[in-house]
Design a protein around this motif. Structure first.
Motif, PDB file in Angstrom:
ATOM      1  N   ALA A  10       1.650   6.649  -6.952  1.00 11.31           N
ATOM      2  CA  ALA A  10       0.356   6.979  -7.557  1.00 11.31           C
ATOM      3  C   ALA A  10       0.411   8.252  -8.388  1.00 11.31           C
ATOM      4  O   ALA A  10      -0.178   8.332  -9.472  1.00 11.31           O
ATOM      5  CB  ALA A  10      -0.715   7.105  -6.468  1.00 11.31           C
ATOM      6  N   ARG A  11       1.098   9.275  -7.901  1.00 12.12           N
ATOM      7  CA  ARG A  11       1.089  10.565  -8.597  1.00 12.12           C
ATOM      8  C   ARG A  11       1.845  10.527  -9.922  1.00 12.12           C
ATOM      9  O   ARG A  11       1.481  11.222 -10.862  1.00 12.12           O
ATOM     10  CB  ARG A  11       1.706  11.636  -7.697  1.00 12.12           C
ATOM     11  N   GLY A  40       2.220   1.747  -3.448  1.00 10.39           N
ATOM     12  CA  GLY A  40       1.174   2.209  -4.356  1.00 10.39           C
ATOM     13  C   GLY A  40       0.894   3.688  -4.192  1.00 10.39           C
ATOM     14  O   GLY A  40       0.777   4.426  -5.178  1.00 10.39           O
ATOM     15  N   VAL A  41       0.789   4.137  -2.945  1.00  9.81           N
ATOM     16  CA  VAL A  41       0.549   5.559  -2.687  1.00  9.81           C
ATOM     17  C   VAL A  41       1.733   6.402  -3.163  1.00  9.81           C
ATOM     18  O   VAL A  41       1.566   7.467  -3.757  1.00  9.81           O
ATOM     19  CB  VAL A  41       0.289   5.783  -1.185  1.00  9.81           C
ATOM     20  N   SER A  42       2.937   5.937  -2.932  1.00 10.57           N
ATOM     21  CA  SER A  42       4.141   6.691  -3.300  1.00 10.57           C
ATOM     22  C   SER A  42       4.265   6.885  -4.806  1.00 10.57           C
ATOM     23  O   SER A  42       4.683   7.949  -5.283  1.00 10.57           O
ATOM     24  CB  SER A  42       5.396   5.978  -2.774  1.00 10.57           C
ATOM     25  N   ALA A  47       0.835  -1.204   0.000  1.00 12.96           N
ATOM     26  CA  ALA A  47       0.000   0.000   0.000  1.00 12.96           C
ATOM     27  C   ALA A  47       0.871   1.257   0.000  1.00 12.96           C
ATOM     28  O   ALA A  47       0.571   2.234  -0.708  1.00 12.96           O
ATOM     29  CB  ALA A  47      -0.928  -0.016   1.216  1.00 12.96           C
ATOM     30  N   MET A  48       1.926   1.257   0.782  1.00  8.38           N
ATOM     31  CA  MET A  48       2.834   2.405   0.836  1.00  8.38           C
ATOM     32  C   MET A  48       3.478   2.655  -0.529  1.00  8.38           C
ATOM     33  O   MET A  48       3.568   3.799  -0.986  1.00  8.38           O
ATOM     34  CB  MET A  48       3.917   2.149   1.881  1.00  8.38           C
TER      35      MET A  48
END
Length: 428
Positions: free
Chosen positions: A84-85, A80-82, A77-78
């Motif tokens: 994502a942008r 993916g968030v990192s 999850a970390m």
């Protein structure tokens, strides 16, 4: 015992870290031009990801799967968030780095689970693929629809069919082992596919002679027909075309010897004794013609066509199955003489099939000298056919040099066959 296990744990964790570091070095080098702080992960982060995967695997073994699963989900999850942008950046680096991060984590898990060698091998392959980005993209730009179809067909032959075939004898005389039969098909088509790939990669850059030599590894007859046809209209390059035909035949001899060494090793030495003079003659004629032509290339590569087709592969397997049954029957009823005559008949149609048939016979079914002699005769039949193709396609005036080269090689082969027949008192 406990100390040994402790050392294995440290080793696995260290290799997990090293696998991540290896991938991270490549990622760090590839992204070295990015602005400071714009990268989600550099070489240190990838190294830590590998080590983290190893630790999660260790926690799963020592503490429990639930805790390890929670940690793993949190890490993914970390990541993916990192990413994502920047995952939709047009250069594709972000999505590649994201996938590479997941691979690094997975390899760390693999090392921590007790498979350090597999994890390190995987890291090396991933690093090589990432480092070859430019070369792979360049190769893709060279591919056409025919090349992609060839790759897909070979993938079906090599990977999609083999796992589902049983590995045990069937049929009369226990002549058929489906898995072994298909492995032989993979070997034969694999050699052809490698030659085809080499031809596509080097053909445009190196022209007639180089691609003729490569083409000889999978279809010297196709090379001969293609070059003989061009001889009528390309007066200025006849010597280089003739050199290509002679060198392709020399490579064909080597291919036959290689297949014999792999599939019917007992007949390799006698066959090599007979073929080597012909190999040398073909190579010498080819190199002399190449030297007289004044160039190692022409502007046009040899077109030999796509050698990978599914129906011929199935037909080849069926042919081998029929010939194996016939050979076992001939062995049981007529002994080595029956096998020899059958091999001559098979080899007149397909030298590869003759080699495979001999290789699958029981030990001592036919003497090595008789087997080598029979295979040499089938090769002579192939050379005689190519000589005839050159005569009728190019004509004497246009194809004189190639005809002389092929005839000289075939003549020496006939002489060595006769000498071998007399010296070793070959009897059918």
């Amino acid at each position: 015992m406990g100390e040994i296990l402790g050392l294995e744990i440290y080793r696995n964790l260290a290799i997990a870290l090293l696998a991540g570091l290896l991938i991270g070095i490549e990622r760090g080098w590839s992204l070295r031009g990015e602005l400071e702080g714009s990268r989600v992960a550099g070489f240190r982060t990838f190294a830590l990801l590998g080590g983290l995967g190893g630790l999660v695997a260790l926690i799963a073994q020592v503490i429990g799967l639930s805790i390890a699963a929670i940690l793993l989900l949190g890490i993914v999850a970390m990541l993916g968030v990192s990413y994502a942008r920047s995952i939709h950046d047009p250069d594709g680096y972000s999505i590649t780095s994201f996938v590479t991060s997941l691979l690094t984590l997975s390899l760390g898990l693999l090392a921590g689970s007790g498979y350090p060698a597999l994890a390190m091998a995987g890291a090396a392959i991933v690093t090589a693929l990432l480092a070859m980005r430019t070369e792979l993209h360049g190769l893709l730009r060279k591919l056409g629809p025919t090349d992609v179809k060839a790759l897909a067909r070979f993938a079906i032959i090599a990977a999609a069919i083999l796992p589902f075939l049983p590995d045990q004898p069937y049929g009369p005389y226990d002549a058929w082992n489906p898995r072994e039969l298909w492995l032989i098909v993979i070997l034969i088509t694999g050699l052809s596919f490698l030659g085809y790939v080499a031809n596509r990669i080097f053909g445009a850059a190196h022209g007639t002679v180089v691609t003729a030599v490569i083409g000889g590894a999978y279809s010297s007859t196709a090379v001969t027909a293609s070059l003989a046809q061009r001889m009528r209209s390309e007066d200025s390059s006849r010597r280089s075309l003739s050199a290509g035909i002679a060198l392709a035949s020399a490579v064909m001899y080597v291919r036959v010897l290689l297949l014999c060494f792999i599939l019917a090793r007992f007949a390799f030495v006698p066959l090599a004794m007979i073929l080597m003079p012909a190999v040398i003659i073909a190579a010498v004629f080819g190199l002399l013609l190449l030297r007289k032509s004044g160039a190692a290339r022409t502007d046009e590569a040899v077109e030999t066509g796509n050698p990978i087709h599914l129906l011929p592969a199935f037909l080849f397997a069926l042919t081998i199955a029929v010939m194996l049954l016939a050979a076992r029957w001939a062995e049981a009823r007529y002994g080595s003489s029956g096998i020899a005559i059958l091999t001559l008949i098979i080899g007149s149609l397909d030298v590869d099939a003759a080699i495979v048939t001999l290789g699958r016979l029981s030990e001592g079914a036919i003497s090595k000298n008789l087997a080598g002699f029979v295979l040499a005769v089938t090769v002579f039949a192939n050379m005689a056919f190519k000589t005839a193709v050159t005569v009728f396609t190019a004509g004497w005036k246009s194809g004189k040099a190639a005809i002389i080269a092929l005839s000289a090689s075939s003549g020496f082969l006939a002489i060595t066959c006769l000498i071998f027949f007399l010296v070793f008192d070959i009897r059918f």
